[in-house]
Design an enzyme around this catalytic site. Structure first.
Site, mmCIF file in Angstrom:
data_model
loop_
_atom_site.group_PDB
_atom_site.id
_atom_site.type_symbol
_atom_site.label_atom_id
_atom_site.label_comp_id
_atom_site.label_asym_id
_atom_site.label_seq_id
_atom_site.Cartn_x
_atom_site.Cartn_y
_atom_site.Cartn_z
ATOM 1 N N LYS A 1 36.747 12.785 40.711
ATOM 2 C CA LYS A 1 38.144 13.156 40.843
ATOM 3 C C LYS A 1 38.281 14.570 41.386
ATOM 4 O O LYS A 1 39.323 14.962 41.876
ATOM 5 C CB LYS A 1 38.820 13.134 39.449
ATOM 6 N N GLY A 2 37.179 15.340 41.275
ATOM 7 C CA GLY A 2 37.265 16.781 41.493
ATOM 8 C C GLY A 2 37.657 17.209 42.894
ATOM 9 O O GLY A 2 38.173 18.309 43.086
ATOM 10 N N PHE B 1 29.872 28.182 34.973
ATOM 11 C CA PHE B 1 30.674 26.962 34.931
ATOM 12 C C PHE B 1 32.089 27.277 35.395
ATOM 13 O O PHE B 1 32.824 28.001 34.734
ATOM 14 C CB PHE B 1 30.678 26.342 33.535
ATOM 15 N N VAL B 2 32.448 26.780 36.564
ATOM 16 C CA VAL B 2 33.744 27.102 37.153
ATOM 17 C C VAL B 2 34.722 25.947 36.994
ATOM 18 O O VAL B 2 34.326 24.784 36.951
ATOM 19 C CB VAL B 2 33.595 27.494 38.642
ATOM 20 N N ASP C 1 36.879 20.468 36.590
ATOM 21 C CA ASP C 1 37.312 20.344 35.204
ATOM 22 C C ASP C 1 36.242 20.768 34.220
ATOM 23 O O ASP C 1 35.057 20.847 34.542
ATOM 24 C CB ASP C 1 37.637 18.869 34.905
ATOM 25 N N ARG D 1 41.994 20.889 35.937
ATOM 26 C CA ARG D 1 41.972 20.413 37.324
ATOM 27 C C ARG D 1 43.210 20.857 38.104
ATOM 28 O O ARG D 1 43.184 20.951 39.330
ATOM 29 C CB ARG D 1 41.919 18.879 37.368
ATOM 30 N N ASP E 1 26.077 21.526 43.206
ATOM 31 C CA ASP E 1 25.340 22.227 42.157
ATOM 32 C C ASP E 1 23.848 21.954 42.377
ATOM 33 O O ASP E 1 23.197 22.641 43.164
ATOM 34 C CB ASP E 1 25.860 21.746 40.796
ATOM 35 N N ASP F 1 33.872 18.716 45.562
ATOM 36 C CA ASP F 1 34.337 19.990 45.007
ATOM 37 C C ASP F 1 33.236 21.049 45.005
ATOM 38 O O ASP F 1 33.442 22.177 45.444
ATOM 39 C CB ASP F 1 34.920 19.795 43.596
HETATM 40 P P1 IMP Z 1 25.318 18.055 41.494
HETATM 41 O O1 IMP Z 1 25.069 16.572 41.584
HETATM 42 O O2 IMP Z 1 24.394 18.736 40.548
HETATM 43 O O3 IMP Z 1 25.368 18.737 42.843
HETATM 44 O O4 IMP Z 1 26.698 18.236 40.784
HETATM 45 C C1 IMP Z 1 27.852 17.948 41.409
HETATM 46 C C2 IMP Z 1 28.965 17.594 40.428
HETATM 47 O O5 IMP Z 1 28.801 18.174 39.121
HETATM 48 C C3 IMP Z 1 30.238 18.170 40.977
HETATM 49 O O6 IMP Z 1 30.854 17.271 41.885
HETATM 50 C C4 IMP Z 1 31.055 18.410 39.721
HETATM 51 O O7 IMP Z 1 31.735 17.238 39.379
HETATM 52 C C5 IMP Z 1 30.033 18.726 38.649
HETATM 53 N N1 IMP Z 1 29.872 20.193 38.472
HETATM 54 C C6 IMP Z 1 28.784 20.928 38.779
HETATM 55 N N2 IMP Z 1 28.971 22.237 38.482
HETATM 56 C C7 IMP Z 1 30.222 22.320 37.971
HETATM 57 C C8 IMP Z 1 31.022 23.433 37.463
HETATM 58 O O8 IMP Z 1 30.638 24.605 37.455
HETATM 59 N N3 IMP Z 1 32.263 23.114 37.028
HETATM 60 C C9 IMP Z 1 32.760 21.853 37.025
HETATM 61 N N4 IMP Z 1 32.055 20.788 37.488
HETATM 62 C C10 IMP Z 1 30.799 21.028 37.948
HETATM 63 MG MG MG Z 2 32.496 15.937 41.325
#
Ligand code: IMP
Ligand code: MG
Length: 169
Positions: free
Chosen positions: A40-41, A147-148, A154, A160, A99, A96
């Site tokens: 949803k982000g 953590f943003v 969210d 959000r 990470d 969004d």
């Molecule tokens: P990745 O698969 O580790 O790249 O993580 C991606 C997903 O994790 C993002 O699309 C977010 O939904 C969630 N996420 C990662 N870091 C944060 C954060 O700091 N705040 C909120 N959601 C996060």
């Molecule tokens: Mg996401």
């Protein structure tokens, strides 16, 4: 509501999103662009970005769920697949934040089997200092490894709706 420290203001986001829209259109030439947003982000980012891209734009959504825990990235599962056929389409995935990149890794592997004309990634935020294998094609802002929340991001489904991005103190 917990105390938040502003990291990126509303006007900084709006300005950067306009620039990203121009970069994306410039690279695509006059081809229609299929924006595939990750629910949803990515929704606030998608709505602002899509309206700033000139020419033909198509919009669709995917929703993923990750079965993991806090320390290890989990298995990514497609909860809602896209409806439009991406074969031969100039496709830009909208998310969004990048990470660890586990989400993108899984999603790009899957989408490439469906033969889009190209597959690019646009993220509003890229977390620095986190080891990752992929580099996004378009990045709005690089953020510290905190953590943003806000502008789609969210914490337990809260924040959000904020117009800015901040981190929890
Ligand atoms: P990745 O698969 O580790 O790249 O993580 C991606 C997903 O994790 C993002 O699309 C977010 O939904 C969630 N996420 C990662 N870091 C944060 C954060 O700091 N705040 C909120 N959601 C996060
Ligand atoms: Mg996401």
């Amino acid at each position: 509501m917990e105390e938040l420290v502003t990291l990126i203001t509303e006007s900084e986001i709006q300005q950067r999103v306009l620039e990203m829209a121009q970069e994306i259109r410039q690279d695509a030439g006059d081809q229609p662009i299929l924006l595939l947003a990750v629910l949803k982000g990515a929704v606030p980012f998608l709505t602002d970005l899509s309206r700033a891209i000139t020419g033909d734009v198509l919009i669709d959504y995917v929703q993923l769920s990750s079965y993991g825990n806090q320390t290890r990235p989990g298995k990514v599962h497609v909860h809602k697949d896209h409806d439009l056929d991406i074969r031969g389409q100039y496709t830009v995935v909208i998310d969004d934040i990048l990470d660890t990149g586990a989400t993108w890794q899984h999603l790009s592997d899957l989408l490439l089997t469906r033969a889009p004309a190209c597959l690019k990634l646009a993220v509003l935020l890229d977390k620095v200092g986190v080891p990752k294998e992929s580099v996004p094609d378009y990045v709005g802002f690089r953020v510290p490894n905190k953590f943003v929340v806000g502008y789609g991001l969210d914490k337990a489904e809260m924040y959000r709706n904020l117009r800015y991005i901040g981190y929890l103190k």
